[in-house]
Design an enzyme around this catalytic site. Structure first.
Site, PDB file in Angstrom:
ATOM      1  N   ARG A 115      31.977  46.177  34.959  1.00  0.00           N
ATOM      2  CA  ARG A 115      31.577  46.652  36.289  1.00  0.00           C
ATOM      3  C   ARG A 115      30.257  47.424  36.341  1.00  0.00           C
ATOM      4  O   ARG A 115      29.851  47.850  37.428  1.00  0.00           O
ATOM      5  CB  ARG A 115      32.678  47.541  36.893  1.00  0.00           C
ATOM      6  N   ASP A 128      40.851  38.989  30.959  1.00  0.00           N
ATOM      7  CA  ASP A 128      40.245  39.035  32.299  1.00  0.00           C
ATOM      8  C   ASP A 128      40.427  40.432  32.896  1.00  0.00           C
ATOM      9  O   ASP A 128      40.750  40.589  34.076  1.00  0.00           O
ATOM     10  CB  ASP A 128      40.820  37.962  33.217  1.00  0.00           C
TER      11      ASP A 128
END
Length: 423
Positions: A60, A300
């Site tokens: 992120r 993931d």
């Protein structure tokens, strides 16, 4: 300094054997009885494996540090036993030029607790359409090219991307999703979806692009890896491609192996993309990891804020976290019942991703001393409040598990060691 790790069960040659490891200047050194060491660490019979590798995570940063940062994400990876992670390019800025990539790599150099090997995007802006990136300019600094989060919609564009990736010796790592088949869906188009009035995502939205891309990979000679496979049709397509000798591989994630749409609840922690599929799809994935069709398990890991995940199935953001609970879940629910062996799990989580992505590594003299010490006797429950990740959303909260990383070592340096305080 030389450090000897004693009383270990060491993964070598596809099996575990009793022995010790000698580490000098960040690499494994040849060990011999009586050889001098500056320090000894007694591993008390625990298992030692080449450091776990996750080729599909979302850290992120840059762009979304309120969800996760390089520091928090790699701390989570270290706690989970991972020594190498590969973050996806849905960032701001997207790593679509060397200048944009540099923003990310500078953060990695400053803050990463483990090795971080980024992807570059396939398309400019990571849009899944439009203009391709400069593959040659980006290739030296990345592990591969992906538009994860979006499928590349044009076959013509994907074919050219594969040709350019093949020319620079890097894989295309594809999120397979045909936009025209989504129709506003957000969970699997199955029984739960219909019974509870939700909008469904059909399996064809995934496997149709897998089918297209395998044909393009055969045409171009590109190394092709399919992200987070979730459908039985995708598994069979990859199986057939491998039987033809194509350079095709795929990954799945723990939640697709341990859950299906029968397990859905009206909570955002059960929402991810692709969605939890049917029991038949889950069974096909389990068969795929058993027979070698599915060669990689990746998490993931996709953290979001609590507010983004507290809007139910319909309104929550897609994505769950996984770095800190993947190994204990898979050991408890796949290895202990005899679905796969511990050795196969090590292949899926370390050996195979290293081989497929050309990462090297192992426990032999001369290799970088990246390894994970596993305590297979540890029993506890998954407690998201203890996660080092900023993300807390997991469908496995409260699940009893067994096994954990007791120690994670990167380049000879201990980056995580279990203590009661961290449990």
């Amino acid at each position: 300094m030389k450090t000897r790790y004693l009383n270990a069960r060491i993964y070598r040659g596809g099996k575990f054997e009793e022995g010790s490891l000698l580490v000098e200047e960040g690499r494994f050194a040849a060990d011999a009885p009586g050889a001098a060491a500056d320090r000894t660490v007694d591993l008390e019979g625990r298992h030692v494996v080449p450091g776990l590798v996750d080729v599909h995570v979302h850290l992120r940063e840059p762009g979304f540090p309120h969800k996760e940062t390089i520091a928090t994400g790699t701390a989570a990876a270290a706690r989970g036993g991972y020594t190498t992670v590969c973050p996806m390019p849905n960032l701001d800025p997207a790593p679509d030029t060397p200048e944009h990539l540099r923003v990310q790599t500078e953060l990695i150099r400053r803050d990463a607790a483990v090795r971080v090997l980024p992807y570059a995007s396939i398309t400019v802006g990571q849009r899944g359409c439009g203009e391709l990136v400069d593959f040659a300019a980006l290739a030296p600094e990345v592990v591969g090219f992906s538009d994860d989060g979006r499928g590349v919609q044009s076959a013509v564009l994907m074919e050219e991307a594969m040709r350019r990736a093949a020319a620079v010796g890097k894989p295309i790592v594809a999120h397979c999703e045909a936009d025209e088949l989504l129709r506003g869906g957000y969970i699997h188009d199955g029984g739960y979806c219909r019974e509870h009035g939700h909008r469904g995502i059909c399996s064809e939205s995934e496997w149709r692009q897998v089918e297209r891309d395998i044909a393009l990979a055969e045409k171009t000679g590109c190394r092709y890896h399919v992200c987070h496979v979730s459908t039985k049709e995708s598994v069979e397509l990859v199986r057939r491609a491998k039987a033809r000798g194509l350079r095709v591989s795929c990954e799945t994630a723990p939640h697709y192996l341990l859950l299906c749409d029968d397990d859905l609840q009206e909570e955002g922690r059960f929402k991810m993309n692709p969605p939890l599929r049917s029991r038949a799809d889950r069974d096909a994935l389990l068969a795929g990891i058993a027979d070698g069709t599915v060669e990689v398990i990746a998490t993931d890991h996709a953290p979001h804020t609590a507010e983004e995940k507290n809007r139910g199935l319909a309104g929550s953001a897609m994505g769950i976290v996984g770095l800190e609970c993947a190994f204990p879940l898979l050991y408890k629910y796949l290895v202990l019942p005899g679905c796969i062996t511990l050795e196969r799990l090590v292949e899926l989580m370390s050996v195979n991703p290293r081989r497929i992505f050309g990462l090297g590594g192992g426990l032999e003299p001369g290799q970088e001393a990246d390894f994970t010490v596993l305590d297979l006797a540890a029993q506890y429950e998954i407690d998201p409040s203890t996660f080092r990740s900023k993300g807390r959303a997991t469908p496995f909260a409260g699940w009893p598990v067994q096994g954990r990383a007791a120690m994670t070592v990167v380049g000879g340096e201990t980056v995580y060691e279990f203590t009661v305080r961290n449990s």
